[in-house]
Design a protein around this motif. Structure first.
Motif, PDB file in Angstrom:
ATOM      1  N   LEU A 211       0.842  -1.189   0.000  1.00  0.00           N
ATOM      2  CA  LEU A 211       0.000   0.000   0.000  1.00  0.00           C
ATOM      3  C   LEU A 211       0.883   1.247   0.000  1.00  0.00           C
ATOM      4  CD1 LEU A 211      -2.702  -1.017   2.652  1.00  0.00           C
ATOM      5  CD2 LEU A 211      -2.458  -1.728   0.277  1.00  0.00           C
ATOM      6  N   PRO A 212       0.821   2.084  -1.024  1.00  0.00           N
ATOM      7  CA  PRO A 212       1.698   3.249  -1.103  1.00  0.00           C
ATOM      8  C   PRO A 212       1.429   4.237   0.028  1.00  0.00           C
ATOM      9  CG  PRO A 212      -0.015   3.346  -2.788  1.00  0.00           C
ATOM     10  CD  PRO A 212      -0.094   1.982  -2.184  1.00  0.00           C
ATOM     11  N   GLY A 213       2.485   4.562   0.781  1.00  0.00           N
ATOM     12  CA  GLY A 213       2.356   5.530   1.864  1.00  0.00           C
ATOM     13  C   GLY A 213       1.714   4.997   3.121  1.00  0.00           C
TER      14      GLY A 213
ATOM     15  N   HIS B 204     -20.518  -3.090   0.185  1.00  0.00           N
ATOM     16  CA  HIS B 204     -19.729  -2.935   1.405  1.00  0.00           C
ATOM     17  C   HIS B 204     -20.585  -2.768   2.663  1.00  0.00           C
ATOM     18  CE1 HIS B 204     -16.257  -2.628  -1.150  1.00  0.00           C
ATOM     19  NE2 HIS B 204     -16.723  -1.551  -1.755  1.00  0.00           N
ATOM     20  N   VAL B 205     -20.051  -3.238   3.778  1.00  0.00           N
ATOM     21  CA  VAL B 205     -20.657  -3.051   5.090  1.00  0.00           C
ATOM     22  C   VAL B 205     -20.227  -1.691   5.628  1.00  0.00           C
ATOM     23  CG1 VAL B 205     -20.787  -3.942   7.453  1.00  0.00           C
ATOM     24  CG2 VAL B 205     -20.589  -5.540   5.527  1.00  0.00           C
ATOM     25  N   PHE B 206     -21.174  -0.901   6.121  1.00  0.00           N
ATOM     26  CA  PHE B 206     -20.794   0.353   6.761  1.00  0.00           C
ATOM     27  C   PHE B 206     -19.790   0.070   7.885  1.00  0.00           C
ATOM     28  CE2 PHE B 206     -24.914   2.748   5.614  1.00  0.00           C
ATOM     29  CZ  PHE B 206     -24.290   3.360   4.536  1.00  0.00           C
ATOM     30  N   GLY B 207     -18.850   0.970   8.057  1.00  0.00           N
ATOM     31  CA  GLY B 207     -17.807   0.794   9.056  1.00  0.00           C
ATOM     32  C   GLY B 207     -16.580   0.104   8.522  1.00  0.00           C
ATOM     33  N   SER B 208     -16.638  -0.391   7.270  1.00  0.00           N
ATOM     34  CA  SER B 208     -15.462  -1.024   6.669  1.00  0.00           C
ATOM     35  C   SER B 208     -14.342  -0.005   6.491  1.00  0.00           C
ATOM     36  CB  SER B 208     -15.822  -1.616   5.296  1.00  0.00           C
ATOM     37  OG  SER B 208     -16.815  -2.603   5.403  1.00  0.00           O
ATOM     38  N   ALA B 209     -13.107  -0.488   6.622  1.00  0.00           N
ATOM     39  CA  ALA B 209     -11.932   0.367   6.418  1.00  0.00           C
ATOM     40  C   ALA B 209     -11.367   0.125   5.018  1.00  0.00           C
ATOM     41  CB  ALA B 209     -10.875   0.067   7.479  1.00  0.00           C
ATOM     42  N   PHE B 210     -10.959   1.182   4.367  1.00  0.00           N
ATOM     43  CA  PHE B 210     -10.400   1.133   3.017  1.00  0.00           C
ATOM     44  C   PHE B 210      -9.113   1.942   2.982  1.00  0.00           C
ATOM     45  CE2 PHE B 210     -14.968   0.910   2.771  1.00  0.00           C
ATOM     46  CZ  PHE B 210     -15.252  -0.007   1.780  1.00  0.00           C
ATOM     47  N   TYR B 211      -8.166   1.490   2.200  1.00  0.00           N
ATOM     48  CA  TYR B 211      -7.013   2.331   1.914  1.00  0.00           C
ATOM     49  C   TYR B 211      -7.177   2.830   0.488  1.00  0.00           C
ATOM     50  CZ  TYR B 211      -2.349   4.226   2.376  1.00  0.00           C
ATOM     51  OH  TYR B 211      -1.283   5.087   2.463  1.00  0.00           O
ATOM     52  N   VAL B 212      -7.061   4.139   0.315  1.00  0.00           N
ATOM     53  CA  VAL B 212      -7.302   4.777  -0.977  1.00  0.00           C
ATOM     54  C   VAL B 212      -6.070   5.572  -1.385  1.00  0.00           C
ATOM     55  CG1 VAL B 212      -8.782   6.362  -2.269  1.00  0.00           C
ATOM     56  CG2 VAL B 212      -9.761   4.952  -0.446  1.00  0.00           C
ATOM     57  N   ALA B 213      -5.600   5.328  -2.608  1.00  0.00           N
ATOM     58  CA  ALA B 213      -4.460   6.070  -3.156  1.00  0.00           C
ATOM     59  C   ALA B 213      -4.910   6.766  -4.431  1.00  0.00           C
ATOM     60  CB  ALA B 213      -3.293   5.129  -3.444  1.00  0.00           C
TER      61      ALA B 213
ATOM     62  N   ALA C 279     -11.135  11.895  -9.655  1.00  0.00           N
ATOM     63  CA  ALA C 279      -9.871  11.329 -10.114  1.00  0.00           C
ATOM     64  C   ALA C 279      -9.884   9.815 -10.008  1.00  0.00           C
ATOM     65  CB  ALA C 279      -8.709  11.891  -9.286  1.00  0.00           C
ATOM     66  N   GLU C 280      -9.062   9.182 -10.834  1.00  0.00           N
ATOM     67  CA  GLU C 280      -8.860   7.747 -10.708  1.00  0.00           C
ATOM     68  C   GLU C 280      -8.142   7.449  -9.399  1.00  0.00           C
ATOM     69  OE1 GLU C 280      -6.928   6.082 -14.093  1.00  0.00           O
ATOM     70  OE2 GLU C 280      -8.487   6.725 -15.507  1.00  0.00           O
ATOM     71  N   ALA C 281      -8.437   6.275  -8.843  1.00  0.00           N
ATOM     72  CA  ALA C 281      -7.862   5.920  -7.548  1.00  0.00           C
ATOM     73  C   ALA C 281      -7.731   4.409  -7.433  1.00  0.00           C
ATOM     74  CB  ALA C 281      -8.743   6.444  -6.416  1.00  0.00           C
ATOM     75  N   ASP C 282      -6.787   3.980  -6.617  1.00  0.00           N
ATOM     76  CA  ASP C 282      -6.636   2.572  -6.267  1.00  0.00           C
ATOM     77  C   ASP C 282      -7.267   2.345  -4.902  1.00  0.00           C
ATOM     78  OD1 ASP C 282      -5.195   1.855  -8.587  1.00  0.00           O
ATOM     79  OD2 ASP C 282      -3.347   2.636  -7.712  1.00  0.00           O
ATOM     80  N   PHE C 283      -7.987   1.243  -4.771  1.00  0.00           N
ATOM     81  CA  PHE C 283      -8.712   0.920  -3.545  1.00  0.00           C
ATOM     82  C   PHE C 283      -8.272  -0.432  -3.003  1.00  0.00           C
ATOM     83  CE2 PHE C 283     -11.444   3.994  -5.470  1.00  0.00           C
ATOM     84  CZ  PHE C 283     -12.230   4.551  -4.465  1.00  0.00           C
ATOM     85  N   TRP C 284      -8.081  -0.462  -1.694  1.00  0.00           N
ATOM     86  CA  TRP C 284      -7.883  -1.724  -0.987  1.00  0.00           C
ATOM     87  C   TRP C 284      -8.886  -1.772   0.161  1.00  0.00           C
ATOM     88  CZ3 TRP C 284      -4.039   1.323  -2.886  1.00  0.00           C
ATOM     89  CH2 TRP C 284      -3.106   0.730  -3.763  1.00  0.00           C
ATOM     90  N   LEU C 285      -9.611  -2.854   0.260  1.00  0.00           N
ATOM     91  CA  LEU C 285     -10.521  -3.073   1.374  1.00  0.00           C
ATOM     92  C   LEU C 285      -9.775  -3.839   2.454  1.00  0.00           C
ATOM     93  CD1 LEU C 285     -13.361  -3.247   2.710  1.00  0.00           C
ATOM     94  CD2 LEU C 285     -13.709  -5.347   1.385  1.00  0.00           C
ATOM     95  N   LEU C 286      -9.847  -3.376   3.697  1.00  0.00           N
ATOM     96  CA  LEU C 286      -9.263  -4.111   4.819  1.00  0.00           C
ATOM     97  C   LEU C 286     -10.303  -5.112   5.329  1.00  0.00           C
ATOM     98  CD1 LEU C 286      -7.158  -1.882   4.523  1.00  0.00           C
ATOM     99  CD2 LEU C 286      -7.049  -1.756   7.017  1.00  0.00           C
ATOM    100  N   MET C 287     -10.108  -6.372   4.967  1.00  0.00           N
ATOM    101  CA  MET C 287     -11.026  -7.440   5.363  1.00  0.00           C
ATOM    102  C   MET C 287     -10.556  -8.063   6.688  1.00  0.00           C
ATOM    103  SD  MET C 287     -13.736  -8.211   3.509  1.00  0.00           S
ATOM    104  CE  MET C 287     -14.035  -9.996   3.491  1.00  0.00           C
ATOM    105  N   PRO C 288     -11.464  -8.276   7.639  1.00  0.00           N
ATOM    106  CA  PRO C 288     -11.086  -8.999   8.844  1.00  0.00           C
ATOM    107  C   PRO C 288     -10.489 -10.363   8.486  1.00  0.00           C
ATOM    108  CG  PRO C 288     -13.250  -8.023   9.093  1.00  0.00           C
ATOM    109  CD  PRO C 288     -12.874  -7.860   7.654  1.00  0.00           C
ATOM    110  N   ARG C 289      -9.394 -10.688   9.128  1.00  0.00           N
ATOM    111  CA  ARG C 289      -8.768 -11.971   8.845  1.00  0.00           C
ATOM    112  C   ARG C 289      -9.705 -13.113   9.208  1.00  0.00           C
ATOM    113  NH1 ARG C 289      -3.486 -11.254   7.462  1.00  0.00           N
ATOM    114  NH2 ARG C 289      -2.498  -9.302   8.150  1.00  0.00           N
ATOM    115  N   GLN C 290      -9.578 -14.219   8.482  1.00  0.00           N
ATOM    116  CA  GLN C 290     -10.507 -15.336   8.672  1.00  0.00           C
ATOM    117  C   GLN C 290     -10.505 -15.856  10.098  1.00  0.00           C
ATOM    118  OE1 GLN C 290     -12.758 -16.424   6.794  1.00  0.00           O
ATOM    119  NE2 GLN C 290     -12.276 -15.790   4.703  1.00  0.00           N
TER     120      GLN C 290
END
Length: 364
Positions: free
Chosen positions: A14-16, A290-299, A349-360
């Motif tokens: 994840l950049p930055g 998406h579920v409300f409250g989910s965390a995302f990393y956005v670049a 603007a264009e953006a890259d998205f990562w969803l932070l999923m709870p680990r299994q």
């Protein structure tokens, strides 16, 4: 498991990531976690269920997190980043929204004559269970009549007087264009004549699809694609008052509001996730995914958020909107007032998205 349009990666990808203020994001995440444990949020798609998130929501509420380093460890231990892509292979997209601060009054006057309406009592929420045959599946609201449910009058009909005389006026503002942008943002703070602030936030809508005036202006050649922004739309409306209604009424959607006290002036309005939004950390997302409250990393390196740095932040999904469609789609909350509006109006603007999923291993 990740969906077909997803790919699990390392936090180092994840950049930055290490330079972000994870504590600011954690505080926004904890607000949603506390709310979710009172009333569970609706499930999303591809295994994004409330039950998957509940254990990490519980840990967030009870955790003692005092700084960014501790917050970063919290996210790295309990989550795995999953790269999101839209199913149509279009790049991710971010836009911006804000909370206007507008002068207004509770009583109509020559100065304040444009009403902000509360939800009418003949407006009802509908679903596939009670939707009339032939009504567009898009509609989530309808008008209750003696003969059954029907489409509610649209923006043009309402602004031409459909609701007059029913006592639904919550407040009045001075400018119909400002009122339109309050509808676009879905919330506002109203500065009353005595200086006090009161908040208004979304309560319901007519149900008609949203049609953005910017797209119409570009398609007609009134504003070049390279120059379209909220500021450009405002300018065109003010410069063309004789044509403004014809443009605005093409957006048939009309928003109704409820009054919402401003509990913490450093935060934004109470939005769809039932918590106050955090400037620079809250994001509107597609609730179908998406579920409300989910965390995302956005670049989004081409986004100017007012700090002169590439936009690379941990965000929390705490709102939604009819124009927010797709897995990799976000509307960034920039804050309240004029400066926040200047920032929000220029974000696309264009953006890259990562969803932070709870680990299994944290799955309930």
């Amino acid at each position: 498991m990740a969906g077909a349009a997803e790919k699990s990666v390392s936090f180092d990808d994840l950049p930055g990531w290490r330079e972000d203020d994870h504590h600011a994001a954690f505080e926004a995440f904890r607000r949603s976690a506390a709310q979710a444990l009172k009333k569970p949020y609706r499930d999303g798609s591809d295994g994004r269920t409330f039950s998957r998130y509940k254990p990490v929501f519980e840990k967030a509420v009870s955790a003692e997190i005092g700084d960014s380093a501790q917050a970063r460890v919290f996210f790295e231990v309990l989550f795995e980043p999953v790269r999101l892509k839209n199913s149509d292979c279009e790049p991710g997209l971010v836009t911006g929204f804000y909370e206007p601060i507008v002068d207004g009054a509770r009583a109509r006057s020559e100065k304040f004559a444009v009403p902000i309406y509360a939800m009418p009592d003949d407006l009802v929420e509908i679903s596939d269970v009670n939707r009339p045959a032939g009504m567009d599946p898009y509609f989530r609201f309808a008008r209750k009549t003696e003969s059954g449910l029907a489409e509610y009058p649209d923006r043009g009909e309402i602004e031409r007087g459909y609701l007059q005389g029913r006592g639904l006026e919550l407040l009045y503002v001075a400018d119909r264009i400002e009122a339109f942008f309050i509808h676009i943002q879905g919330a506002a703070r109203i500065r009353l004549p005595d200086g006090r602030l009161t908040g208004i936030t979304y309560a319901a809508k007519t149900g008609h699809p949203f049609t953005g005036p910017g797209r119409i202006l570009v398609d007609r050649g009134d504003v070049p694609q390279s120059e379209i922004s909220m500021q450009a739309i405002r300018k065109w409306l003010h410069d063309n008052p004789d044509k403004a209604d014809a443009l605005l009424w093409q957006n048939r959607s009309f928003i109704f509001f409820r009054e919402s006290p401003v509990d913490d002036q450093s935060l934004g309005p109470v939005a769809a996730a039932k918590v106050q939004l955090t400037p620079g950390r809250s994001m509107a997302v597609d609730r179908m995914h998406h579920v409300f409250g989910s965390a995302f990393y956005v670049a989004a390196p081409h986004v100017n958020f007012g700090d002169g740095k590439p936009f690379q932040r941990l965000m929390v999904g705490q709102d939604t909107g009819s124009a927010i469609l797709g897995q990799a789609r976000g509307d960034l909350f920039t804050g309240s007032g004029f400066e926040a509006g200047e920032i929000a109006g220029r974000i696309k603007a264009e953006a890259d998205f990562w969803l932070l999923m709870p680990r299994q291993s944290e799955k309930a």
